[in-house]
Design an enzyme around this catalytic site. Structure first.
Site, mmCIF file in Angstrom:
data_model
loop_
_atom_site.group_PDB
_atom_site.id
_atom_site.type_symbol
_atom_site.label_atom_id
_atom_site.label_comp_id
_atom_site.label_asym_id
_atom_site.label_seq_id
_atom_site.Cartn_x
_atom_site.Cartn_y
_atom_site.Cartn_z
ATOM 1 N N ASN A 88 0.846 -1.180 0.000
ATOM 2 C CA ASN A 88 0.000 0.000 0.000
ATOM 3 C C ASN A 88 0.890 1.242 0.000
ATOM 4 O O ASN A 88 1.927 1.278 0.672
ATOM 5 C CB ASN A 88 -0.905 0.003 1.240
ATOM 6 C CG ASN A 88 -1.924 -1.118 1.200
ATOM 7 O OD1 ASN A 88 -2.415 -1.477 0.131
ATOM 8 N ND2 ASN A 88 -2.240 -1.689 2.351
ATOM 9 N N GLN A 95 -2.041 3.306 3.008
ATOM 10 C CA GLN A 95 -0.830 3.015 3.782
ATOM 11 C C GLN A 95 -0.966 3.699 5.134
ATOM 12 O O GLN A 95 -1.067 4.927 5.208
ATOM 13 C CB GLN A 95 0.419 3.535 3.056
ATOM 14 C CG GLN A 95 1.704 3.227 3.827
ATOM 15 C CD GLN A 95 2.940 3.824 3.169
ATOM 16 O OE1 GLN A 95 2.846 4.539 2.170
ATOM 17 N NE2 GLN A 95 4.092 3.547 3.743
ATOM 18 N N HIS A 101 6.429 -1.717 3.715
ATOM 19 C CA HIS A 101 6.163 -3.104 4.103
ATOM 20 C C HIS A 101 5.413 -3.807 2.985
ATOM 21 O O HIS A 101 4.547 -3.239 2.332
ATOM 22 C CB HIS A 101 5.386 -3.181 5.424
ATOM 23 C CG HIS A 101 4.178 -2.299 5.481
ATOM 24 N ND1 HIS A 101 4.257 -0.935 5.676
ATOM 25 C CD2 HIS A 101 2.857 -2.580 5.381
ATOM 26 C CE1 HIS A 101 3.040 -0.419 5.687
ATOM 27 N NE2 HIS A 101 2.175 -1.389 5.492
ATOM 28 N N HIS A 103 2.940 -6.804 2.199
ATOM 29 C CA HIS A 103 1.988 -7.761 2.774
ATOM 30 C C HIS A 103 2.067 -9.065 1.974
ATOM 31 O O HIS A 103 1.940 -9.050 0.741
ATOM 32 C CB HIS A 103 0.549 -7.257 2.665
ATOM 33 C CG HIS A 103 0.222 -6.026 3.451
ATOM 34 N ND1 HIS A 103 -0.464 -6.067 4.644
ATOM 35 C CD2 HIS A 103 0.472 -4.715 3.213
ATOM 36 C CE1 HIS A 103 -0.638 -4.831 5.105
ATOM 37 N NE2 HIS A 103 -0.081 -3.995 4.251
HETATM 38 P P1 DGP Z 1 -0.826 -0.694 5.711
HETATM 39 O O1 DGP Z 1 -2.277 -0.344 5.708
HETATM 40 O O2 DGP Z 1 -0.392 -1.261 4.374
HETATM 41 O O3 DGP Z 1 0.043 0.460 6.166
HETATM 42 O O4 DGP Z 1 -0.659 -1.880 6.742
HETATM 43 C C1 DGP Z 1 -0.137 -1.759 8.014
HETATM 44 C C2 DGP Z 1 -0.339 -3.066 8.700
HETATM 45 O O5 DGP Z 1 0.477 -3.096 9.856
HETATM 46 C C3 DGP Z 1 -1.757 -3.353 9.162
HETATM 47 O O6 DGP Z 1 -2.235 -4.513 8.495
HETATM 48 C C4 DGP Z 1 -1.652 -3.600 10.652
HETATM 49 C C5 DGP Z 1 -0.176 -3.805 10.866
HETATM 50 N N1 DGP Z 1 0.343 -3.293 12.112
HETATM 51 C C6 DGP Z 1 0.221 -2.015 12.572
HETATM 52 N N2 DGP Z 1 0.862 -1.890 13.749
HETATM 53 C C7 DGP Z 1 1.410 -3.098 14.022
HETATM 54 C C8 DGP Z 1 2.199 -3.595 15.098
HETATM 55 O O7 DGP Z 1 2.542 -2.900 16.057
HETATM 56 N N3 DGP Z 1 2.568 -4.899 15.036
HETATM 57 C C9 DGP Z 1 2.222 -5.710 13.983
HETATM 58 N N4 DGP Z 1 2.629 -6.971 14.023
HETATM 59 N N5 DGP Z 1 1.477 -5.259 12.950
HETATM 60 C C10 DGP Z 1 1.079 -3.982 12.974
#
Ligand code: DGP
Length: 115
Positions: A88, A95, A101, A103
Site C-alpha cells: 500500500n 498506507q 512493508h 503484505h
Molecule cells: P498498511 O495499511 O499497508 O500500512 O498496513 C499496516 C499493517 O500493519 C496493518 O495490516 C496492521 C499492521 N500493524 C500495525 N501496527 C502493528 C504492530 O505494532 N505490530 C504488527 N505486528 N502489525 C502492525
C-alpha cells in the site's frame, strides 16, 4: 527512525511474532490478519514507502521480493495454493504505517477487485 513502530519491531524494541530475519529484512505476523497467513516483510533500514525508493534500494527490494518472500511462501505452505502480495502506498493506497512493508497474504481464496 526513532518514532517508527516498524523500526522498533526490527530493532526488537517492541514484541512481534517474527517469522523470518536476515541481515537486511525482517518478516513478522500482522497484528490484524486479513487471512490465515498474513505476514509483513520490511527492510530493516527505514524507508517511508514506495515513493522513497531509489535505485540504490534495487538490490534490497530484489532480495525481499525474489528471495525472502518466496522462501516465506514456501515455508508457510502457501506457495502452491497461491497468495497475494500487496504494497500500500500513500493515502489513497491506505498506507497506515510509514515504513515500507510488503503484505504476504494467503491461506484462503482471495477476491478481486480489492476494496
Ligand atoms: P498498511 O495499511 O499497508 O500500512 O498496513 C499496516 C499493517 O500493519 C496493518 O495490516 C496492521 C499492521 N500493524 C500495525 N501496527 C502493528 C504492530 O505494532 N505490530 C504488527 N505486528 N502489525 C502492525
Amino acid at each position: 527512525m526513532s518514532d517508527c513502530i516498524f523500526c522498533k519491531i526490527a530493532n526488537k524494541e517492541i514484541d512481534s511474532k517474527i517469522v523470518y530475519e536476515d541481515e537486511s529484512a525482517v518478516a513478522f505476523r500482522d497484528l490484524s490478519p486479513q487471512a490465515p497467513e498474513h505476514i509483513l516483510i520490511i527492510p530493516k533500514k527505514h524507508i517511508g514507502g514506495v515513493n522513497e525508493l531509489t535505485g540504490g534500494d534495487a538490490a534490497l527490494m530484489g532480495h525481499i521480493m525474489a528471495e525472502a518472500l518466496p522462501k516465506l511462501a514456501k515455508d508457510l505452505n502457501i506457495a502452491e495454493s497461491g497468495y497475494r502480495v500487496v504494497i500500500n502506498s500513500g493515502e489513497d493506497g491506505q498506507q497506515t504505517v510509514k515504513h515500507l512493508h510488503v503484505h504476504l497474504i494467503g491461506g484462503r481464496k482471495m477476491t478481486w477487485p480489492p476494496g
